[in-house]
Design a protein around this motif. Sequence first.
Motif, PDB file in Angstrom:
ATOM      1  N   MET A  49       0.831  -1.208   0.000  1.00 12.08           N
ATOM      2  CA  MET A  49       0.000   0.000   0.000  1.00 12.08           C
ATOM      3  C   MET A  49       0.866   1.260   0.000  1.00 12.08           C
ATOM      4  O   MET A  49       0.518   2.269  -0.620  1.00 12.08           O
ATOM      5  CB  MET A  49      -0.952   0.011   1.203  1.00 12.08           C
ATOM      6  CG  MET A  49      -2.112  -0.946   1.067  1.00 12.08           C
ATOM      7  SD  MET A  49      -3.094  -0.672  -0.440  1.00 12.08           S
ATOM      8  CE  MET A  49      -3.749   0.948  -0.131  1.00 12.08           C
ATOM      9  N   THR A  50       2.004   1.198   0.678  1.00 19.14           N
ATOM     10  CA  THR A  50       2.910   2.343   0.698  1.00 19.14           C
ATOM     11  C   THR A  50       3.435   2.620  -0.702  1.00 19.14           C
ATOM     12  O   THR A  50       3.470   3.773  -1.155  1.00 19.14           O
ATOM     13  CB  THR A  50       4.071   2.102   1.683  1.00 19.14           C
ATOM     14  OG1 THR A  50       3.528   1.846   2.980  1.00 19.14           O
ATOM     15  CG2 THR A  50       5.002   3.297   1.747  1.00 19.14           C
ATOM     16  N   ARG A  53       0.707   4.159  -2.729  1.00 18.91           N
ATOM     17  CA  ARG A  53       0.560   5.588  -2.421  1.00 18.91           C
ATOM     18  C   ARG A  53       1.621   6.411  -3.146  1.00 18.91           C
ATOM     19  O   ARG A  53       1.337   7.513  -3.616  1.00 18.91           O
ATOM     20  CB  ARG A  53       0.654   5.851  -0.915  1.00 18.91           C
ATOM     21  CG  ARG A  53      -0.406   5.176  -0.104  1.00 18.91           C
ATOM     22  CD  ARG A  53      -1.779   5.790  -0.319  1.00 18.91           C
ATOM     23  NE  ARG A  53      -2.746   5.086   0.484  1.00 18.91           N
ATOM     24  CZ  ARG A  53      -3.778   4.426  -0.010  1.00 18.91           C
ATOM     25  NH1 ARG A  53      -4.008   4.420  -1.292  1.00 18.91           N
ATOM     26  NH2 ARG A  53      -4.607   3.794   0.778  1.00 18.91           N
ATOM     27  N   GLU A  56       0.564   6.754  -6.710  1.00 18.86           N
ATOM     28  CA  GLU A  56      -0.519   7.723  -6.813  1.00 18.86           C
ATOM     29  C   GLU A  56      -0.036   9.166  -6.665  1.00 18.86           C
ATOM     30  O   GLU A  56      -0.659  10.084  -7.183  1.00 18.86           O
ATOM     31  CB  GLU A  56      -1.582   7.445  -5.740  1.00 18.86           C
ATOM     32  CG  GLU A  56      -2.305   6.135  -5.928  1.00 18.86           C
ATOM     33  CD  GLU A  56      -3.161   5.735  -4.738  1.00 18.86           C
ATOM     34  OE1 GLU A  56      -3.968   4.807  -4.890  1.00 18.86           O
ATOM     35  OE2 GLU A  56      -3.031   6.346  -3.647  1.00 18.86           O
ATOM     36  N   ASN A  57       1.078   9.347  -5.946  1.00 17.86           N
ATOM     37  CA  ASN A  57       1.567  10.699  -5.656  1.00 17.86           C
ATOM     38  C   ASN A  57       2.941  10.976  -6.242  1.00 17.86           C
ATOM     39  O   ASN A  57       3.636  11.885  -5.793  1.00 17.86           O
ATOM     40  CB  ASN A  57       1.615  10.916  -4.131  1.00 17.86           C
ATOM     41  CG  ASN A  57       0.256  10.834  -3.515  1.00 17.86           C
ATOM     42  OD1 ASN A  57      -0.536  11.745  -3.651  1.00 17.86           O
ATOM     43  ND2 ASN A  57      -0.034   9.723  -2.845  1.00 17.86           N
ATOM     44  N   THR A  74       4.314   7.482   5.350  1.00 18.20           N
ATOM     45  CA  THR A  74       3.205   6.799   4.679  1.00 18.20           C
ATOM     46  C   THR A  74       3.041   5.386   5.222  1.00 18.20           C
ATOM     47  O   THR A  74       1.919   4.935   5.465  1.00 18.20           O
ATOM     48  CB  THR A  74       3.448   6.786   3.152  1.00 18.20           C
ATOM     49  OG1 THR A  74       3.612   8.138   2.712  1.00 18.20           O
ATOM     50  CG2 THR A  74       2.288   6.155   2.421  1.00 18.20           C
ATOM     51  N   GLU A  78      -0.191   3.791   7.055  1.00 12.38           N
ATOM     52  CA  GLU A  78      -0.831   2.559   6.574  1.00 12.38           C
ATOM     53  C   GLU A  78      -0.953   1.537   7.705  1.00 12.38           C
ATOM     54  O   GLU A  78      -1.948   0.822   7.785  1.00 12.38           O
ATOM     55  CB  GLU A  78      -0.052   1.968   5.397  1.00 12.38           C
ATOM     56  CG  GLU A  78      -0.153   2.780   4.125  1.00 12.38           C
ATOM     57  CD  GLU A  78      -1.571   2.924   3.598  1.00 12.38           C
ATOM     58  OE1 GLU A  78      -2.385   1.986   3.749  1.00 12.38           O
ATOM     59  OE2 GLU A  78      -1.884   3.980   3.031  1.00 12.38           O
TER      60      GLU A  78
END
Length: 194
Positions: A49-50, A53, A56-57, A74, A78
Motif C-alpha cells: 500500500m505504501t 501511495r 498515486e503521488n 506513509t 498505513e
Amino acid sequence: MDVRELLASAASGDQVAWSTLVERHTGLLWSIARGYGLNTADASDVVQMTWLRLVENLDSVADPERLPAWLSTTARRECLQLFRRTRREAPSELATIAEPADPAPPVDDDLLRGERDLALWRGLATLSERCRRLLRVLMATPPPAYAEVSAALGIPIGSIGPTRQRCLGQLRRVVLADEVLAPDAREATRHDRR
C-alpha cells in the motif's frame, strides 16, 4: 542515479528506475511494518500500500531527497489504518451490553495523567544531559531522521540507536523505582513479555 532522477524516470514509466527505488527502500518499509508488530501478511500489505501511495503521488513528492521520510510516514499511516480497519472488523467479546458506557473520561483521568507526566519528566531529569537531549529530540513528531539527529547533537549516526537504547534502559529503571509510575510500568512490561 540520485533520488530526484529516479523519481522523474519512474514517473515517466522507466521500470528500471522504479525497481531501483523499490530495491533501495523496501527494507525500510518492512522494518517499519514489523516494528508495529504486524505479521508477515499484514506487513506485506502495508509495504504494498505504501508503494501504491507513492505511485498515486509520484508527481507530487515535494522534496525527492526526503523520499525515505515520505515513505516512512506513509508506511506508519498505513499501519495505523490497518489497525483501525481490523479493530472495526473484530467481533465484540460481549454479545450484549446492558448499559452503554459513559463516553466521558473518568473524573480523575486528567489528574492521574498529570501526575504520571510529572513523574516521567522527573525521571528524565535524573538522566545525563546527553540522554535527556537525545530522548527529547527523538520524541519529536514526526521523529527526525538519524542524519538530522546526528547533525543537531554531534552524535555519529551509528551511535544513535545504541545510545537511545541505553538511555531508555536507564529511564526504565528510574520509572520502575518511582511510586507513581511503577504500577503502570510493571503492567506494561508484563504485556510486552507476552
